[in-house]
Design a protein around this motif. Structure first.
Motif, PDB file in Angstrom:
ATOM      1  N   ALA A   1      83.167 -17.979 -14.419  1.00 10.59           N
ATOM      2  CA  ALA A   1      82.271 -17.773 -15.565  1.00 10.59           C
ATOM      3  C   ALA A   1      82.048 -16.284 -15.803  1.00 10.59           C
ATOM      4  O   ALA A   1      82.043 -15.824 -16.952  1.00 10.59           O
ATOM      5  CB  ALA A   1      80.944 -18.481 -15.326  1.00 10.59           C
ATOM      6  N   THR A   2      81.879 -15.517 -14.722  1.00 12.29           N
ATOM      7  CA  THR A   2      81.692 -14.069 -14.852  1.00 12.29           C
ATOM      8  C   THR A   2      82.928 -13.416 -15.443  1.00 12.29           C
ATOM      9  O   THR A   2      82.838 -12.571 -16.344  1.00 12.29           O
ATOM     10  CB  THR A   2      81.371 -13.452 -13.476  1.00 12.29           C
ATOM     11  N   ASP A   3      84.096 -13.805 -14.937  1.00  9.53           N
ATOM     12  CA  ASP A   3      85.354 -13.253 -15.439  1.00  9.53           C
ATOM     13  C   ASP A   3      85.527 -13.565 -16.924  1.00  9.53           C
ATOM     14  O   ASP A   3      85.906 -12.688 -17.710  1.00  9.53           O
ATOM     15  CB  ASP A   3      86.523 -13.818 -14.632  1.00  9.53           C
ATOM     16  N   GLN A   4      85.208 -14.778 -17.309  1.00  6.01           N
ATOM     17  CA  GLN A   4      85.332 -15.174 -18.714  1.00  6.01           C
ATOM     18  C   GLN A   4      84.370 -14.362 -19.586  1.00  6.01           C
ATOM     19  O   GLN A   4      84.744 -13.890 -20.659  1.00  6.01           O
ATOM     20  CB  GLN A   4      85.057 -16.670 -18.858  1.00  6.01           C
TER      21      GLN A   4
ATOM     22  N   VAL B   1      83.134 -11.372 -19.005  1.00  6.38           N
ATOM     23  CA  VAL B   1      83.584  -9.985 -19.084  1.00  6.38           C
ATOM     24  C   VAL B   1      84.752  -9.855 -20.061  1.00  6.38           C
ATOM     25  O   VAL B   1      84.821  -8.892 -20.829  1.00  6.38           O
ATOM     26  CB  VAL B   1      83.963  -9.446 -17.682  1.00  6.38           C
ATOM     27  N   HIS B   2      85.651 -10.835 -20.058  1.00 10.82           N
ATOM     28  CA  HIS B   2      86.779 -10.771 -20.990  1.00 10.82           C
ATOM     29  C   HIS B   2      86.334 -10.983 -22.440  1.00 10.82           C
ATOM     30  O   HIS B   2      86.912 -10.400 -23.356  1.00 10.82           O
ATOM     31  CB  HIS B   2      87.839 -11.813 -20.619  1.00 10.82           C
ATOM     32  N   GLU B   3      85.332 -11.802 -22.648  1.00 12.15           N
ATOM     33  CA  GLU B   3      84.847 -12.062 -24.007  1.00 12.15           C
ATOM     34  C   GLU B   3      83.933 -10.944 -24.525  1.00 12.15           C
ATOM     35  O   GLU B   3      83.824 -10.741 -25.724  1.00 12.15           O
ATOM     36  CB  GLU B   3      84.102 -13.396 -24.051  1.00 12.15           C
ATOM     37  N   ASN B   4      83.251 -10.236 -23.612  1.00 13.23           N
ATOM     38  CA  ASN B   4      82.291  -9.204 -23.998  1.00 13.23           C
ATOM     39  C   ASN B   4      82.525  -7.929 -23.178  1.00 13.23           C
ATOM     40  O   ASN B   4      81.651  -7.525 -22.398  1.00 13.23           O
ATOM     41  CB  ASN B   4      80.858  -9.697 -23.761  1.00 13.23           C
ATOM     42  N   PRO B   5      83.654  -7.264 -23.366  1.00 10.04           N
ATOM     43  CA  PRO B   5      83.954  -6.115 -22.498  1.00 10.04           C
ATOM     44  C   PRO B   5      82.973  -4.958 -22.668  1.00 10.04           C
ATOM     45  O   PRO B   5      82.546  -4.366 -21.672  1.00 10.04           O
ATOM     46  CB  PRO B   5      85.368  -5.714 -22.893  1.00 10.04           C
ATOM     47  N   TRP B   6      82.588  -4.640 -23.901  1.00  7.71           N
ATOM     48  CA  TRP B   6      81.714  -3.492 -24.105  1.00  7.71           C
ATOM     49  C   TRP B   6      80.293  -3.776 -23.626  1.00  7.71           C
ATOM     50  O   TRP B   6      79.627  -2.901 -23.062  1.00  7.71           O
ATOM     51  CB  TRP B   6      81.718  -3.056 -25.566  1.00  7.71           C
ATOM     52  N   LYS B   7      79.855  -4.975 -23.847  1.00  4.46           N
ATOM     53  CA  LYS B   7      78.533  -5.355 -23.353  1.00  4.46           C
ATOM     54  C   LYS B   7      78.512  -5.311 -21.819  1.00  4.46           C
ATOM     55  O   LYS B   7      77.548  -4.847 -21.215  1.00  4.46           O
ATOM     56  CB  LYS B   7      78.172  -6.766 -23.843  1.00  4.46           C
ATOM     57  N   SER B   8      79.585  -5.767 -21.203  1.00  5.14           N
ATOM     58  CA  SER B   8      79.688  -5.748 -19.736  1.00  5.14           C
ATOM     59  C   SER B   8      79.691  -4.321 -19.206  1.00  5.14           C
ATOM     60  O   SER B   8      79.039  -4.020 -18.194  1.00  5.14           O
ATOM     61  CB  SER B   8      80.959  -6.460 -19.280  1.00  5.14           C
ATOM     62  N   ILE B   9      80.412  -3.434 -19.897  1.00  5.93           N
ATOM     63  CA  ILE B   9      80.435  -2.020 -19.488  1.00  5.93           C
ATOM     64  C   ILE B   9      79.049  -1.410 -19.617  1.00  5.93           C
ATOM     65  O   ILE B   9      78.590  -0.663 -18.741  1.00  5.93           O
ATOM     66  CB  ILE B   9      81.488  -1.233 -20.312  1.00  5.93           C
ATOM     67  N   GLY B  10      78.363  -1.729 -20.698  1.00 10.07           N
ATOM     68  CA  GLY B  10      77.008  -1.217 -20.900  1.00 10.07           C
ATOM     69  C   GLY B  10      76.045  -1.707 -19.819  1.00 10.07           C
ATOM     70  O   GLY B  10      75.254  -0.927 -19.281  1.00 10.07           O
ATOM     71  N   ILE B  11      76.120  -2.978 -19.498  1.00 10.65           N
ATOM     72  CA  ILE B  11      75.251  -3.536 -18.454  1.00 10.65           C
ATOM     73  C   ILE B  11      75.553  -2.875 -17.116  1.00 10.65           C
ATOM     74  O   ILE B  11      74.636  -2.499 -16.372  1.00 10.65           O
ATOM     75  CB  ILE B  11      75.415  -5.064 -18.376  1.00 10.65           C
ATOM     76  N   ALA B  12      76.832  -2.714 -16.790  1.00 13.39           N
ATOM     77  CA  ALA B  12      77.215  -2.081 -15.526  1.00 13.39           C
ATOM     78  C   ALA B  12      76.730  -0.629 -15.477  1.00 13.39           C
ATOM     79  O   ALA B  12      76.264  -0.163 -14.434  1.00 13.39           O
ATOM     80  CB  ALA B  12      78.731  -2.146 -15.346  1.00 13.39           C
ATOM     81  N   ALA B  13      76.824   0.075 -16.603  1.00 11.99           N
ATOM     82  CA  ALA B  13      76.383   1.467 -16.638  1.00 11.99           C
ATOM     83  C   ALA B  13      74.868   1.564 -16.423  1.00 11.99           C
ATOM     84  O   ALA B  13      74.395   2.410 -15.668  1.00 11.99           O
ATOM     85  CB  ALA B  13      76.766   2.110 -17.972  1.00 11.99           C
ATOM     86  N   VAL B  14      74.107   0.699 -17.083  1.00 11.64           N
ATOM     87  CA  VAL B  14      72.657   0.708 -16.923  1.00 11.64           C
ATOM     88  C   VAL B  14      72.274   0.369 -15.483  1.00 11.64           C
ATOM     89  O   VAL B  14      71.417   1.031 -14.891  1.00 11.64           O
ATOM     90  CB  VAL B  14      71.986  -0.268 -17.921  1.00 11.64           C
ATOM     91  N   LEU B  15      72.904  -0.649 -14.921  1.00 16.05           N
ATOM     92  CA  LEU B  15      72.616  -1.009 -13.535  1.00 16.05           C
ATOM     93  C   LEU B  15      72.978   0.124 -12.578  1.00 16.05           C
ATOM     94  O   LEU B  15      72.236   0.415 -11.635  1.00 16.05           O
ATOM     95  CB  LEU B  15      73.355  -2.286 -13.154  1.00 16.05           C
TER      96      LEU B  15
END
Length: 104
Positions: free
Chosen positions: A74-77, A79-93
Motif C-alpha cells: 500500500a505504501t509503495d502504491q 508513493v507511485h501515485e503521489n510522488p511529489w506529495k510523498s517527497i514533501g511529506i518525507a522532507a517535512v518529517l
C-alpha cells in the motif's frame, strides 16, 4: 483484511498461546510430582503442548508477515501515485526530526 479483523485475530492467537503455555506449566508441575510411567505420559503431553505452542507462534508470525507485506504494498502504491506529495511529506518529517535531534 481490515484493522478490526486483524486485531481480533491477533488477540485470539495471543489468548491461544497463553492458554497453551498455562497448560504446559500445569503439566510441568504435575510431571515433577509423579514418577515412573505416569511421568513419561506427562512428559509426552508436555511435548505435545510445546509443539502446539510452536504451531500457534508460527501462525502468528505468518499473520504479522502478511500484514507487513500488505502495508508495504500500500505504501509503495501510494508513493507511485503521489510522488511529489510523498517527497514533501518525507522532507517535512526529515526537517522535524533534524530539529528534534539538534535540540538534544
Amino acid at each position: 483484511m481490515n484493522e478490526q479483523t486483524f486485531a481480533a485475530e491477533k488477540e485470539q492467537l495471543l489468548q491461544d498461546v497463553r492458554h497453551v503455555l498455562s497448560s504446559t506449566e500445569d503439566l510441568l508441575t504435575a510431571a515433577g510430582d509423579e514418577g515412573g510411567e505416569k511421568a513419561q505420559q506427562l512428559r509426552q503431553r508436555l511435548a505435545d503442548k510445546l509443539k502446539e505452542a510452536k504451531a500457534k507462534l508460527t501462525e502468528a508470525e505468518q499473520v504479522v508477515v502478511g500484514k507487513a507485506k500488505v502495508a508495504a504494498k500500500a505504501t509503495d502504491q501510494y508513493v507511485h501515485e503521489n510522488p511529489w506529495k510523498s517527497i514533501g511529506i518525507a522532507a517535512v518529517l526529515g526537517f522535524l526530526l533534524g530539529l528534534l535531534v539538534s535540540r538534544r
